[in-house]
Each structure stands twice: as structure tokens, then as C-alpha cells.
Design a protein around this motif. Structure first.
Motif, PDB file in Angstrom:
ATOM      1  N   MET A 292      13.637  25.525  14.940  1.00 30.13           N
ATOM      2  CA  MET A 292      14.624  26.022  15.829  1.00 30.13           C
ATOM      3  C   MET A 292      15.533  24.787  16.512  1.00 30.13           C
ATOM      4  SD  MET A 292      11.428  27.857  17.549  1.00 30.13           S
ATOM      5  CE  MET A 292      10.546  27.434  16.014  1.00 30.13           C
ATOM      6  N   GLY A 293      16.649  24.936  16.931  1.00 30.17           N
ATOM      7  CA  GLY A 293      17.599  24.159  17.244  1.00 30.17           C
ATOM      8  C   GLY A 293      18.669  23.598  16.334  1.00 30.17           C
ATOM      9  N   GLU A 294      19.433  22.537  16.710  1.00 32.97           N
ATOM     10  CA  GLU A 294      20.320  22.407  16.143  1.00 32.97           C
ATOM     11  C   GLU A 294      20.705  20.945  15.400  1.00 32.97           C
ATOM     12  OE1 GLU A 294      23.890  22.520  18.576  1.00 32.97           O
ATOM     13  OE2 GLU A 294      23.443  24.310  19.699  1.00 32.97           O
ATOM     14  N   ASN A 295      21.293  20.923  14.096  1.00 35.12           N
ATOM     15  CA  ASN A 295      21.453  19.593  13.523  1.00 35.12           C
ATOM     16  C   ASN A 295      20.459  18.993  12.888  1.00 35.12           C
ATOM     17  OD1 ASN A 295      24.249  19.770  14.530  1.00 35.12           O
ATOM     18  ND2 ASN A 295      23.688  18.859  16.283  1.00 35.12           N
ATOM     19  N   HIS A 296      19.305  19.739  12.607  1.00 32.04           N
ATOM     20  CA  HIS A 296      18.005  19.097  11.707  1.00 32.04           C
ATOM     21  C   HIS A 296      18.208  18.823  10.548  1.00 32.04           C
ATOM     22  CE1 HIS A 296      16.021  19.885  15.571  1.00 32.04           C
ATOM     23  NE2 HIS A 296      15.880  21.168  15.576  1.00 32.04           N
ATOM     24  N   LYS A 297      17.435  17.937   9.926  1.00 34.16           N
ATOM     25  CA  LYS A 297      17.598  17.541   8.386  1.00 34.16           C
ATOM     26  C   LYS A 297      16.049  17.775   8.059  1.00 34.16           C
ATOM     27  CE  LYS A 297      21.780  14.494   8.393  1.00 34.16           C
ATOM     28  NZ  LYS A 297      21.814  14.506  10.006  1.00 34.16           N
ATOM     29  N   ILE A 298      15.627  18.554   6.580  1.00 32.72           N
ATOM     30  CA  ILE A 298      14.645  18.755   6.296  1.00 32.72           C
ATOM     31  C   ILE A 298      14.708  18.423   4.939  1.00 32.72           C
ATOM     32  CG2 ILE A 298      12.655  20.120   6.099  1.00 32.72           C
ATOM     33  CD1 ILE A 298      13.554  21.813   8.495  1.00 32.72           C
ATOM     34  N   TYR A 299      14.085  17.340   4.392  1.00 35.40           N
ATOM     35  CA  TYR A 299      14.198  17.039   3.016  1.00 35.40           C
ATOM     36  C   TYR A 299      13.059  16.218   2.377  1.00 35.40           C
ATOM     37  CZ  TYR A 299      15.746  12.422   4.991  1.00 35.40           C
ATOM     38  OH  TYR A 299      16.079  11.463   5.893  1.00 35.40           O
ATOM     39  N   GLY A 335      12.785  28.862  25.893  1.00 39.14           N
ATOM     40  CA  GLY A 335      12.737  30.283  24.754  1.00 39.14           C
ATOM     41  C   GLY A 335      13.119  29.664  23.220  1.00 39.14           C
ATOM     42  N   TYR A 336      13.760  30.371  22.552  1.00 40.01           N
ATOM     43  CA  TYR A 336      14.210  30.002  21.083  1.00 40.01           C
ATOM     44  C   TYR A 336      15.505  29.829  20.936  1.00 40.01           C
ATOM     45  CZ  TYR A 336       9.270  31.664  20.185  1.00 40.01           C
ATOM     46  OH  TYR A 336       7.890  31.766  20.182  1.00 40.01           O
ATOM     47  N   LEU A 337      16.081  28.503  21.243  1.00 42.99           N
ATOM     48  CA  LEU A 337      17.414  28.338  20.905  1.00 42.99           C
ATOM     49  C   LEU A 337      17.703  28.469  19.405  1.00 42.99           C
ATOM     50  CD1 LEU A 337      18.032  25.176  23.364  1.00 42.99           C
ATOM     51  CD2 LEU A 337      18.039  27.781  23.732  1.00 42.99           C
ATOM     52  N   PRO A 338      19.114  28.977  19.319  1.00 41.20           N
ATOM     53  CA  PRO A 338      19.674  29.207  17.898  1.00 41.20           C
ATOM     54  C   PRO A 338      19.615  28.136  17.169  1.00 41.20           C
ATOM     55  CG  PRO A 338      20.900  30.163  19.502  1.00 41.20           C
ATOM     56  CD  PRO A 338      20.249  29.196  20.510  1.00 41.20           C
ATOM     57  N   VAL A 339      19.350  28.361  15.773  1.00 46.32           N
ATOM     58  CA  VAL A 339      19.467  27.266  14.804  1.00 46.32           C
ATOM     59  C   VAL A 339      20.972  27.266  14.296  1.00 46.32           C
ATOM     60  CG1 VAL A 339      18.582  26.653  12.312  1.00 46.32           C
ATOM     61  CG2 VAL A 339      17.250  27.656  13.949  1.00 46.32           C
ATOM     62  N   LYS A 340      21.525  25.989  14.239  1.00 52.53           N
ATOM     63  CA  LYS A 340      22.866  25.806  14.010  1.00 52.53           C
ATOM     64  C   LYS A 340      22.913  24.094  12.936  1.00 52.53           C
ATOM     65  CE  LYS A 340      25.088  27.926  17.958  1.00 52.53           C
ATOM     66  NZ  LYS A 340      25.899  27.738  19.073  1.00 52.53           N
ATOM     67  N   ASN A 341      23.614  24.362  12.322  1.00 53.40           N
ATOM     68  CA  ASN A 341      23.953  22.934  11.288  1.00 53.40           C
ATOM     69  C   ASN A 341      22.600  22.336  10.636  1.00 53.40           C
ATOM     70  OD1 ASN A 341      26.689  23.314  12.164  1.00 53.40           O
ATOM     71  ND2 ASN A 341      26.274  22.408  14.082  1.00 53.40           N
ATOM     72  N   LEU A 342      22.063  23.227  10.061  1.00 55.22           N
ATOM     73  CA  LEU A 342      20.656  22.931   9.339  1.00 55.22           C
ATOM     74  C   LEU A 342      20.831  22.489   8.087  1.00 55.22           C
ATOM     75  CD1 LEU A 342      17.569  22.592   9.725  1.00 55.22           C
ATOM     76  CD2 LEU A 342      17.600  25.249   9.154  1.00 55.22           C
ATOM     77  N   THR A 343      20.113  21.269   7.512  1.00 57.65           N
ATOM     78  CA  THR A 343      20.278  21.146   6.084  1.00 57.65           C
ATOM     79  C   THR A 343      18.896  21.252   5.662  1.00 57.65           C
ATOM     80  OG1 THR A 343      22.293  19.708   6.715  1.00 57.65           O
ATOM     81  CG2 THR A 343      21.010  19.315   4.423  1.00 57.65           C
ATOM     82  N   ILE A 344      18.501  21.965   4.608  1.00 56.37           N
ATOM     83  CA  ILE A 344      17.178  22.042   3.967  1.00 56.37           C
ATOM     84  C   ILE A 344      17.586  21.796   2.247  1.00 56.37           C
ATOM     85  CG2 ILE A 344      15.225  23.503   3.480  1.00 56.37           C
ATOM     86  CD1 ILE A 344      15.881  24.915   5.823  1.00 56.37           C
ATOM     87  N   VAL A 345      17.258  20.403   2.015  1.00 56.20           N
ATOM     88  CA  VAL A 345      17.507  20.104   0.713  1.00 56.20           C
ATOM     89  C   VAL A 345      16.213  19.576   0.128  1.00 56.20           C
ATOM     90  CG1 VAL A 345      20.080  20.154   1.009  1.00 56.20           C
ATOM     91  CG2 VAL A 345      18.688  17.973   1.264  1.00 56.20           C
ATOM     92  N   ASN A 346      16.126  19.424  -1.273  1.00 57.30           N
ATOM     93  CA  ASN A 346      15.299  18.697  -2.101  1.00 57.30           C
ATOM     94  C   ASN A 346      13.783  18.721  -1.657  1.00 57.30           C
ATOM     95  OD1 ASN A 346      18.425  17.336  -2.894  1.00 57.30           O
ATOM     96  ND2 ASN A 346      16.896  16.926  -4.375  1.00 57.30           N
ATOM     97  N   ASN A 347      13.524  19.928  -1.299  1.00 61.20           N
ATOM     98  CA  ASN A 347      12.138  20.080  -1.159  1.00 61.20           C
ATOM     99  C   ASN A 347      11.519  20.870  -2.266  1.00 61.20           C
ATOM    100  OD1 ASN A 347      12.168  19.453   2.085  1.00 61.20           O
ATOM    101  ND2 ASN A 347      13.498  20.740   1.826  1.00 61.20           N
ATOM    102  N   THR A 348      10.100  20.814  -2.619  1.00 55.50           N
ATOM    103  CA  THR A 348       9.317  21.327  -3.582  1.00 55.50           C
ATOM    104  C   THR A 348       8.157  22.236  -3.053  1.00 55.50           C
ATOM    105  OG1 THR A 348       9.634  19.462  -5.043  1.00 55.50           O
ATOM    106  CG2 THR A 348       7.764  20.972  -5.302  1.00 55.50           C
ATOM    107  N   PHE A 349       8.297  23.485  -3.190  1.00 52.51           N
ATOM    108  CA  PHE A 349       7.218  24.397  -2.808  1.00 52.51           C
ATOM    109  C   PHE A 349       6.277  24.769  -3.892  1.00 52.51           C
ATOM    110  CE2 PHE A 349      11.015  24.762  -0.321  1.00 52.51           C
ATOM    111  CZ  PHE A 349      10.858  24.731   1.085  1.00 52.51           C
ATOM    112  N   VAL A 350       4.963  24.773  -4.030  1.00 53.27           N
ATOM    113  CA  VAL A 350       4.171  25.153  -4.926  1.00 53.27           C
ATOM    114  C   VAL A 350       3.079  26.234  -4.228  1.00 53.27           C
ATOM    115  CG1 VAL A 350       2.396  24.327  -6.638  1.00 53.27           C
ATOM    116  CG2 VAL A 350       4.416  22.913  -5.858  1.00 53.27           C
ATOM    117  N   ASN A 351       2.897  27.181  -5.118  1.00 57.39           N
ATOM    118  CA  ASN A 351       2.046  28.421  -5.018  1.00 57.39           C
ATOM    119  C   ASN A 351       2.124  28.632  -3.443  1.00 57.39           C
ATOM    120  OD1 ASN A 351       1.279  28.381  -7.683  1.00 57.39           O
ATOM    121  ND2 ASN A 351      -0.284  26.798  -7.343  1.00 57.39           N
ATOM    122  N   CYS A 352       3.185  28.640  -2.742  1.00 52.62           N
ATOM    123  CA  CYS A 352       3.249  29.443  -1.447  1.00 52.62           C
ATOM    124  C   CYS A 352       3.543  30.744  -1.384  1.00 52.62           C
ATOM    125  CB  CYS A 352       4.397  28.769  -0.454  1.00 52.62           C
ATOM    126  SG  CYS A 352       4.216  26.581  -0.570  1.00 52.62           S
TER     127      CYS A 352
END
Length: 590
Positions: A292-299, A335-352
């Protein structure tokens, strides 16, 4: 020796004696604390200390901190009605084991508090401690009891073990009762064997997390806290293993293994989550990152074996490999503030069962879709049979993304389904028939023939290395790993506890010498379950001793050959130290 030199030496000796205090009773400890000044070191005698209540409000400095430490780490035990309060600056507390709590614990008093006499502690450190099942009584399970309460700024909690927490209350909590930045460091700790309070399934009550940084009231201000190189093992409490409730924090190089819940960006903006291993072991109600929230990076995260369903089989909207929530329209901070400007790159998901989930919601008030979200260069890989296969998703789109910057770009999957991306820009998202990843000793790796090699696109200034610490090439790969980059990092394992993370890993062992294992002596298998073999290439083994991590001698035997088999089937699971003449070696019993 002339008189002037002699007098100088005597003065130096006097100064040293003033600053170094060896204490053997609670009264002596209190007196030493009252007399402490910058540079004082108070050494606690190796023994069991009962009903110790430390309150120190003093100021050391960077060159001369005030230190309260165990004579030998692991041989000083605090039991009974005990707590530690630190206020002022540059106070260090280290080497103590907390165990055997009283039948009734004062839930309003944390075990360790970075505040004393209304004064916060700044530049203070708690390191190389162990808290072992120091819990409330059965009647107090729903009353909040926190083990470590962070306050102030520039504090550190490191190389410590937090084992067996039960009942409501964070293990490490920074409430952030002001908007001032914190700059805390929480690193190289071991969090293990937490169980949900009561008889209910996981997530029955809040405040059962390992770490919480902030609160909703101050969540829009920055903390700048870093949480890194921690190991979470066999951990079940609530949906938030880590609860982020402030801004500009970083979570990296952590390992989560055999757990339930997720690393949750619950409140706050501008956070980064990268280079983490999530190894959920197919536990129900397990996830990677919740957003939740703004300007996060997940990589650069590796996420394996998450299951988005509760124990009863029903689907949760709160977890998944990466779960991007819808926001509320009212904008209330809790509460749950809106998600904005989120970057999700170069992650690996296995058997999810669910890889990336977009636009989930717990109720109808969460109607604001995630806005301006980049989802790129991710690998979603399946080679296992997962229950409810017909409803599983590599990418699940519950609510379509909004915003002109939103896009799905160069994501790759082998097996599994992804939903329609609607009108959102989508380029280079492909299905691979085989060979995308290959099973490795610890996790799935990119093989030499993988289509993921050089498939990454985009320009991301933060994407300079991969999850293993190898350098990314100009033409970089999809997923968390860069093939051939020769990085040396990996997920933490039980064998690393007391060696790389947790109590005893800071370089000071519970027995006085450092562990060393000459090449002519071998101890195997590690880890073991029933039997340990000690062999020597060129001499008899002689006497061996086995200690637990606190330094307690558990076994002593003598052997006049060059090979000895030791039955350890009666030992509990954990870390042990084997000593034989001139060498020491750690080993793990699973």
C-alpha cells in the motif's frame, strides 16, 4: 623508571579502574550505573541474575560509549521480573540471555526499552543478546507485551536471537510517536519459532509481527530505517511478519523460511524491498510482499512456495507473491491508502499459487485502483503440482491498473496463467515452454540456455546488482539473478545461526576462543539428525567436548583413534559447538 613516569602509570591505572566495573550483585550493578561516565564498561559476572531492573540515563560518546555487557556472552542469564531501560546517548548493552519469565509479566513494560526517565536513547545499541520464550502468562496472551521497544534515533539492534515469542506484541517495535527521522539499523538477527496466540489460526489478532517500524499517525513522515541480513525461521503470527508504517525505509538481504504472513508495506511511502529470499515452504497464508502507499520499489526478490489460502482452503485477499491492494477513498491514515507510482521489476517467483496480484481488497471501501505501476522483467515459474490449479494465477488482475505510466513489460512465465492486462500497455510478456529456470541446491537458478538471459528492458538506476551481489550487465537478465555474475550471497540457513546471524555471530562466542577447524579434521554431516562423525587425517582425536550455543557443556568423551561417531539423537534441534584439542567447529542438529 623515574618518578614522573611512575606517577603517570599510576594515574592511567586509576582511570582504567574507574571506567571498568566488575559487578556480582544487583546492588553493585545499580551503584556502577549511577557512577558511570563516558567510557565506563560494566561487566556482569557469569551467573544467573534474578529480578534485574536496569535503568540508565547517561551519555557516552562515539569514542567512549557506556557499555553494560556479559563477562562471557551466553553465560549471563536474566530471569524473573526483569527489564532494561536505556536513555541518553551511546549506551551499549550486550551478551545477555533472557529466559524463565515470571508467571505474570507486566505487559505495559517492554523487556528492553530505548527510553529511561522520559529520555529517549540516541546512538545506542543492543547486540549479541538472546531472548528465549520470555512470554506473558496464559491469562495475558491478548495483552500487548513487546520485547524490544525502539525510540530515539540512530539506534541499532544486531546479532541477536529472538526465539519462541507467543502472545500479542511485536518483537521489535518503533512506535514513532513523533515525525522525526530515526535512521535505525536492525540487522543480522534471528527470529524463530513464533506461534499465534491462543488456539486460533494465524492472523486471529494484530500485533504479532517480528518488526514494526512506525504507526499510522506518523506514517507519512520518513523514518529512514534499514532492516537487513535478518533470518526469519518457522515464524507464524499474523499477516505482517514485518509491518512498515513509515517512509523511506529499506528492507534487504533478509531470508524468510517456513513462515506465514508477508513483509507488509502497510503505511508510508518511498520504501525499497530488494534482495530478499522468501521460502514459504507451501505454508497456507504465506506471501512475499504486500503493498500500500506511494513510490515504492520492489526488485531482485526471490519468492518461492507461497500459498494465498487459509488453512481451511479459502482464498485470502491479503497475501500472494506480491500483493498490490486497492486503496480507500476517504484517505484516513489508518486505512488503506492508494498505491501510486510503484515499480516491481526483476523478481523471481517459483511454485507460487498466485505470483503477482493486482487490485485486491478486503471490502467495498477499497475501490481505488493502483495507479502508475510498472511490472517488468519478472519471472514466474511453475514445475510443481499446486492445489486448486484451475484458479491459480501467475499474474492475477482483480482491478485493472490506471495511469498513463502503468505497463507490463518483458515478464516471463513457464506454465501457469496470467489474466488479461486490459488496455494497459503490455509488451514483451512471453510464455516459455521449458528451461527458464533449473533447480539448484538452495533455490532455482538461471541455466546457461535460459531465455531470461539478456531479456531485461528499461533503465533503473537502482538495478546495479542482482540478488546474489553480482553486477548487472548493460544487457541484463530478467528475474532476480544475473546469469554468470558470480555473486556469492544466498539465503540464510539454520547452519548460519550463531555463525552469520543471531546470537553468537558477532564474533564473540559463548566459549572464549573463536571457532576454527583445521583442514586435517572434519565434522560431518552438517546438518545432522542422529549421528555426527569426527575424523582426523593424521592423528588421534583425543578428547572432544560438545557445548550448546550458551557455552553449557553437554557431552565429553575421549577417543584414541582417528575417527569417532557421536550419537546426538537426544539433543534438541539447534546450533552446537564441538571442541577437540586445538580446534572448534559449529554444527547444526535438525
Amino acid at each position: 623508571m623515574n618518578n614522573r613516569i611512575l606517577i603517570l602509570l599510576l594515574l592511567l591505572l586509576l582511570v582504567c579502574n574507574v571506567h571498568a566495573q566488575y559487578v556480582t550483585t544487583n546492588t553493585e550493578l545499580t551503584n556502577a550505573i549511577n557512577a558511570a561516565t563516558a567510557g565506563s564498561t560494566i561487566t556482569l559476572k557469569n551467573q544467573t541474575w534474578t529480578n534485574v531492573q536496569i535503568s540508565i540515563n547517561k551519555n557516552g560518546n562515539l569514542a567512549n560509549p557506556i557499555t553494560i555487557k556479559a563477562e562471557t556472552p551466553g553465560n549471563v542469564f536474566f530471569e524473573g521480573v526483569t527489564n532494561v531501560k536505556m536513555g541518553g546517548g551511546y549506551i551499549y548493552f550486550e551478551g545477555v540471555v533472557f529466559q524463565n519469565p515470571p508467571a505474570s509479566v507486566s505487559t505495559g513494560t517492554p523487556l528492553i526499552d530505548f527510553r529511561a526517565s522520559s529520555t529517549d536513547c540516541n546512538n545506542c545499541k543492543v547486540t549479541n543478546i538472546k531472548i528465549d520464550a520470555f512470554n506473558q502468562g496464559a491469562s495475558q496472551q491478548t495483552s500487548v507485551f513487546k520485547w524490544v521497544l525502539l525510540r530515539g534515533a540512530n539506534n541499532e539492534v544486531s546479532y541477536s536471537s529472538f526465539v519462541g515469542k507467543h502472545g500479542v506484541g511485536s518483537i521489535i517495535n518503533d512506535n514513532r510517536d513523533s515525525s522525526n527521522p530515526n535512521y535505525h539499523k536492525i540487522h543480522h538477527n534471528f527470529f524463530a519459532n513464533r506461534t499465534p496466540q491462543g488456539t486460533s489460526a494465524v492472523n486471529a489478532d494484530n500485533d504479532q509481527d517480528a518488526i514494526r517500524i512506525g504507526s499510522s499517525s506518523t506514517s507519512l513522515s520518513n523514518s529512514f530505517t534499514e532492516v537487513y541480513d535478518n533470518y526469519f525461521y518457522n515464524f507464524s503470527g499474523e499477516i505482517e511478519v514485518i509491518s512498515n508504517k513509515s517512509g523511506s525505509n529499506k528492507y534487504y538481504n533478509n531470508t524468510f523460511e517456513n513462515y506465514q504472513g508477508a513483509l507488509t508495506l502497510r503505511h508510508g511511502n518511498n520504501c525499497e524491498v530488494y534482495n530478499n529470499f522468501f521460502l514459504a515452504n507451501s505454508n497456507p497464508f504465506s506471501g512475499g510482499v504486500r503493498v500500500m502507499g506511494e513510490n515504492h520499489k520492489i526488485y531482485n526478490n526471490y519468492i518461492e512456495g507461497v500459498r494465498s489460502r487459509y488453512e481451511n482452503g479459502s482464498l485470502s485477499n491479503g497475501v500472494g507473491g506480491i500483493n498490490i491492494a486497492n486503496g480507500r477513498t476517504d484517505g484516513v491514515l489508518n486505512g488503506y491508502l492508494p498505491v501510486k507510482n510503484l515499480t516491481i521489476v526483476n523478481n523471481t517467483f517459483v511454485n507460487c499459487d498466485y505470483g503477482i496480484r493486482i487490485g485486491t481488497a478486503f471490502n467495498s471501501t477499497q475501490s481505488v485502483a493502483p495507479d502508475n505501476v510498472i511490472i517488468g522483467n519478472n519471472i514466474i515459474f511453475l514445475d510443481a503440482v499446486i492445489p486448486n490449479a484451475s484458479s491459480n494465477r501467475a499474474i492475477q488482475v482483480v482491478t485493472q491498473l490506471t495511469g498513463t505510466s502503468s505497463k507490463y513489460e518483458n515478464n516471463m512465465k513457464q506454465t501457469g496463467n496470467w489474466d488479461s492486462f486490459g488496455a494497459v500497455t503490455a509488451t514483451g510478456n512471453i510464455d516459455v515452454i521449458s528451461g527458464l529456470l533449473a533447480s539448484g541446491s538452495d533455490f532455482y537458478r538461471i541455466p546457461a540456455s535460459s531465455d531470461a538471459i539478456d531479456y531485461g528492458v528499461g533503465s533503473y538506476s537502482f538495478l546495479t546488482q542482482d540478488i546474489l551481489g553480482g553486477n548487472r550487465e548493460t544487457a541484463f537478465d530478467a528475474g532476480a539473478e544475473e546469469y554468470g555474475a558470480a555473486g556469492t550471497k544466498g539465503p540464510y540457513k539454520l547452519v548460519d545461526v550463531g555463525v552469520k546471524v543471531g546470537f553468537g555471530a558477532s564474533g564473540t562466542l559463548s566459549i572464549s576462543e573463536k571457532v576454527k577447524a583445521p583442514s586435517n579434521i572434519k565434522v560431518y554431516p552438517v546438518p545432522t539428525k542422529d549421528e555426527l562423525t569426527v575424523s582426523s587425517l593424521n592423528k588421534t582425536i583425543g578428547t572432544i567436548e560438545i557445548f550448546d550455543i550458551t557455552g553449557k557443556l553437554l557431552l565429553k568423551t575421549t577417543n584414541n583413534s582417528n575417527m569417532l561417531k557421536v550419537n546426538v539423537s537426544s539433543f534438541l534441534k539447534g546450533i552446537y559447538i564441538l571442541k577437540a584439542d586445538d580446534f572448534k567447529s559449529r554444527f547444526v542438529i535438525e
